[in-house]
Design a protein around this motif. Structure first.
Motif, short mmCIF file in Angstrom:
data_model
loop_
_atom_site.label_atom_id
_atom_site.label_comp_id
_atom_site.label_asym_id
_atom_site.label_seq_id
_atom_site.Cartn_x
_atom_site.Cartn_y
_atom_site.Cartn_z
N UNK A 23 0.83 -1.12 0.07
CA UNK A 23 0.08 0.03 0.03
C UNK A 23 0.82 1.24 -0.02
N UNK A 24 0.46 2.33 -0.60
CA UNK A 24 1.18 3.46 -0.53
C UNK A 24 0.74 4.38 0.82
N UNK A 25 1.76 4.72 1.56
CA UNK A 25 1.26 5.66 2.71
C UNK A 25 0.44 5.01 3.50
N UNK A 26 0.55 3.88 4.00
CA UNK A 26 -0.62 3.43 5.05
C UNK A 26 -0.52 4.13 6.29
N UNK A 27 -1.58 4.17 7.11
CA UNK A 27 -1.65 4.90 8.41
C UNK A 27 -1.04 3.94 9.49
N UNK A 28 -0.18 4.48 10.18
CA UNK A 28 0.54 3.77 11.09
C UNK A 28 -0.52 2.89 12.02
N UNK A 29 0.05 1.52 12.12
CA UNK A 29 -0.60 0.49 12.86
C UNK A 29 -2.25 0.22 12.49
N UNK A 30 -2.26 0.65 11.02
CA UNK A 30 -3.60 0.03 10.21
C UNK A 30 -3.09 -1.40 9.70
N UNK A 31 -4.44 -2.11 9.32
CA UNK A 31 -4.17 -3.20 8.54
C UNK A 31 -3.37 -3.18 7.46
#
Length: 176
Positions: A68-76
């Motif tokens: 994924x591009x730029x996923x939110x920290x601690x997200x799936x």
């Protein structure tokens, strides 16, 4: 030269394509490769379990999973990217071992392109033989990788293939 390699978890090189100059984008090499044609044909024939892991230089497909591009920290998605990166480390190590064994691959080969392709193919075949017969290599050698991380990809795949690849990636990420 831009060589595309596919390896398994035992560092055996399963496919190599070194026909294109270094300026060729990873996604271009993948899109015109026999390996992609093979995986595409297998997918169209019903194989829904084969997966390759590619870096962000590749487009997502049902059989080619990219981060994924730029996923939110601690997200799936973040967890998926960590697992993806961990699993992809094998290709980095394989390239490092290949270049360590065959130091000519660490620099520009000043030969005709057809000869360079043969040299790379022979080095890969010899690497596999070394792996099969447990021939040691110098672990203290200066390891380098040929991975180039590109943020932009050429979108040659159809949107249906991309959507299916995204769905599969999301399904895996949600199961983590």
């Amino acid at each position: 030269m831009n060589a595309m390699l596919i390896c398994d978890s035992n560092m055996i090189i399963r496919a190599v394509d070194s026909r294109y100059p270094g300026a060729s984008h990873d996604s271009f090499v993948w899109n015109v490769s026999n390996a992609r044609q093979y995986f595409l044909q297998e997918y169209e024939n019903g194989d829904r379990s084969s997966r390759l892991l590619g870096d962000s230089g590749y487009g997502i497909e049902p059989f080619m999973l990219t981060p994924y591009r730029d996923p939110q920290y601690a997200s799936q998605q973040y967890k998926f990217n960590n697992a993806h990166s961990s699993a992809r480390n094998i290709i980095e190590r394989t390239i490092g071992v290949l270049k360590s064994r065959f130091r000519c691959l660490q620099r520009t080969l000043h030969y005709q392109p057809k000869k360079v392709v043969k040299i790379v193919n022979v080095c890969c075949a010899l690497h596999n033989i070394c792996r099969q017969y447990n021939v040691e290599w110098n672990e203290n050698a200066n390891l380098t990788t040929s991975e180039n991380f590109h943020e932009d990809t050429f979108m040659l795949q159809t949107s249906n293939m991309q959507n299916e690849g995204r769905r599969i990636r999301d399904e895996i990420a949600n199961s983590l």
